[in-house]
Design a protein around this motif. Structure first.
Motif, PDB file in Angstrom:
ATOM      1  N   PRO A 149       0.825  -1.221   0.000  1.00 40.93           N
ATOM      2  CA  PRO A 149       0.000   0.000   0.000  1.00 40.93           C
ATOM      3  C   PRO A 149       0.856   1.267   0.000  1.00 40.93           C
ATOM      4  O   PRO A 149       2.038   1.227   0.350  1.00 40.93           O
ATOM      5  N   SER A 150       0.224   2.399  -0.380  1.00 42.74           N
ATOM      6  CA  SER A 150       0.909   3.693  -0.303  1.00 42.74           C
ATOM      7  C   SER A 150       1.010   4.108   1.163  1.00 42.74           C
ATOM      8  O   SER A 150       0.273   3.610   2.021  1.00 42.74           O
ATOM      9  N   VAL A 151       1.909   5.053   1.425  1.00 45.27           N
ATOM     10  CA  VAL A 151       2.062   5.527   2.802  1.00 45.27           C
ATOM     11  C   VAL A 151       0.774   6.212   3.266  1.00 45.27           C
ATOM     12  O   VAL A 151       0.414   6.141   4.441  1.00 45.27           O
ATOM     13  N   ILE A 203      -1.484   3.478   4.468  1.00 41.46           N
ATOM     14  CA  ILE A 203      -1.005   2.922   5.750  1.00 41.46           C
ATOM     15  C   ILE A 203      -1.392   3.849   6.902  1.00 41.46           C
ATOM     16  O   ILE A 203      -1.896   3.407   7.938  1.00 41.46           O
ATOM     17  N   ILE A 204      -1.177   5.153   6.688  1.00 35.70           N
ATOM     18  CA  ILE A 204      -1.502   6.131   7.742  1.00 35.70           C
ATOM     19  C   ILE A 204      -3.002   6.103   8.047  1.00 35.70           C
ATOM     20  O   ILE A 204      -3.416   6.110   9.210  1.00 35.70           O
ATOM     21  N   PHE A 221       2.339  11.361  -0.584  1.00 33.51           N
ATOM     22  CA  PHE A 221       1.311  10.405  -0.170  1.00 33.51           C
ATOM     23  C   PHE A 221       1.403   9.081  -0.949  1.00 33.51           C
ATOM     24  O   PHE A 221       1.088   8.022  -0.423  1.00 33.51           O
ATOM     25  N   ASP A 222       1.809   9.147  -2.217  1.00 34.70           N
ATOM     26  CA  ASP A 222       1.778   7.920  -3.035  1.00 34.70           C
ATOM     27  C   ASP A 222       3.067   7.088  -2.932  1.00 34.70           C
ATOM     28  O   ASP A 222       3.252   6.136  -3.691  1.00 34.70           O
ATOM     29  N   GLY A 269     -10.856   9.758  -0.753  1.00 28.80           N
ATOM     30  CA  GLY A 269      -9.746  10.223  -1.585  1.00 28.80           C
ATOM     31  C   GLY A 269      -9.988  11.581  -2.217  1.00 28.80           C
ATOM     32  O   GLY A 269      -9.047  12.278  -2.591  1.00 28.80           O
ATOM     33  N   LEU A 270     -11.281  11.990  -2.347  1.00 29.41           N
ATOM     34  CA  LEU A 270     -11.598  13.291  -2.950  1.00 29.41           C
ATOM     35  C   LEU A 270     -11.380  14.447  -1.978  1.00 29.41           C
ATOM     36  O   LEU A 270     -11.333  15.607  -2.384  1.00 29.41           O
ATOM     37  N   ALA A 271     -11.271  14.134  -0.683  1.00 29.23           N
ATOM     38  CA  ALA A 271     -11.087  15.202   0.316  1.00 29.23           C
ATOM     39  C   ALA A 271      -9.657  15.719   0.241  1.00 29.23           C
ATOM     40  O   ALA A 271      -8.700  14.969   0.405  1.00 29.23           O
ATOM     41  N   LYS A 272      -9.523  17.004  -0.031  1.00 32.74           N
ATOM     42  CA  LYS A 272      -8.191  17.599  -0.117  1.00 32.74           C
ATOM     43  C   LYS A 272      -7.830  18.319   1.174  1.00 32.74           C
ATOM     44  O   LYS A 272      -6.746  18.166   1.709  1.00 32.74           O
ATOM     45  N   TRP A 273      -8.761  19.172   1.660  1.00 30.60           N
ATOM     46  CA  TRP A 273      -8.531  19.878   2.915  1.00 30.60           C
ATOM     47  C   TRP A 273      -9.658  19.551   3.869  1.00 30.60           C
ATOM     48  O   TRP A 273     -10.837  19.563   3.481  1.00 30.60           O
TER      49      TRP A 273
END
Ligand SMILES: [Zn+2]
Length: 243
Positions: free
Chosen positions: A23-25, A28-29, A51-52, A140-144
């Motif tokens: 998985p990407s970091v 994982i987080i 992130f990726d 995944g669409l949430a940026k802020w």
């Protein structure tokens, strides 16, 4: 502040976390409970990564909150916050929305917003999502976004003002608490037909929302709101229930 999302035994200490595949970091987080929107900086074995990035078995991941001051010099943070923040609130935060509008912050809120509408509007209008629903923030669409910790509206307002350093950006009485529209000064002649005669007789300064037409004046309720604004701008912490 990211420790708020961890099991108490895992806070402020290194811990092992197992996973399947590669998985990407970011994944994982989030799998340990931390929403990516609250993360400003990730180090893997002491090196800044996006992130990726895909860590390998045994790598050491360090994760820093954007809402906690750290001395990072000229490092570029993940998804820098807008300099003039605007907000969209989930459907459970009606009172916070009203309080934020009184303080003059651009705050979208509707009781019929769905999660996908909130995510779309936040993306289209570069708005920060405020919510007590981690599901929205992990999308995944949430940026802020920011997870509201307190359940009390007055404390929620203080929390948001602290997290986004909003005190110097506040402009009380500039927005309509009902609809978020901008408020303008109007003459008594312009609104005389909309008010009862005693209001017209006793008050001289009137304001009107440019969006919904709501009329405001410095009546008895005004002093209470002025006190509310003063307490929030001066950082007085309310711990009692008077919502
Ligand atoms: Zn209005």
């Amino acid at each position: 502040m990211l420790n708020d999302f961890l099991h108490p035994a895992s806070r402020q200490v290194p811990f092992w976390h197992g996973y399947m595949g590669s998985p990407s970091v970011k994944d994982i987080i989030e799998s340990v409970g931390v929403p990516h929107v609250e993360v400003a900086l990730i180090l893997v074995n002491g090196v800044i990564v996006p992130f990726d990035f895909h860590p390998e078995n045994g790598d050491r991941i360090s994760c820093y909150s954007r809402f906690h001051s750290i001395n990072i010099g000229s490092i570029n943070l993940l998804q820098d916050l807008p300099s003039d923040p605007r907000f969209i609130l989930d459907v459970h935060l009606g009172k916070l929305a009203k309080y934020m509008r009184i303080m003059g912050f651009d705050t979208l809120y509707q009781t019929n917003f769905t999660d996908s509408e909130i995510l779309r509007i936040a993306s289209d209008e570069c708005r920060i999502i405020l919510t007590r629903d981690l599901g929205i923030l992990r999308n995944g669409l949430a940026k802020w976004g920011y997870y509201i910790r307190s359940t009390m509206p007055r404390l929620q307002l203080i929390e948001v003002m602290d997290a986004f350093s909003l005190r110097e950006k506040s402009n009380p009485f500039s927005r309509c608490s009902i609809c978020n529209g901008l408020v303008e000064i109007v003459s008594k002649e312009q609104i005389i037909k909309d008010l009862n005669t005693s209001t017209i007789r006793y008050y001289k300064d009137f304001f009107r929302c440019q969006s919904c037409g709501q009329i405001y004046w410095e009546g008895s309720h005004y002093k209470k709101i002025e006190k509310f604004i003063d307490e929030n701008l001066n950082g007085e912490r309310k711990t009692n229930h008077e919502e």
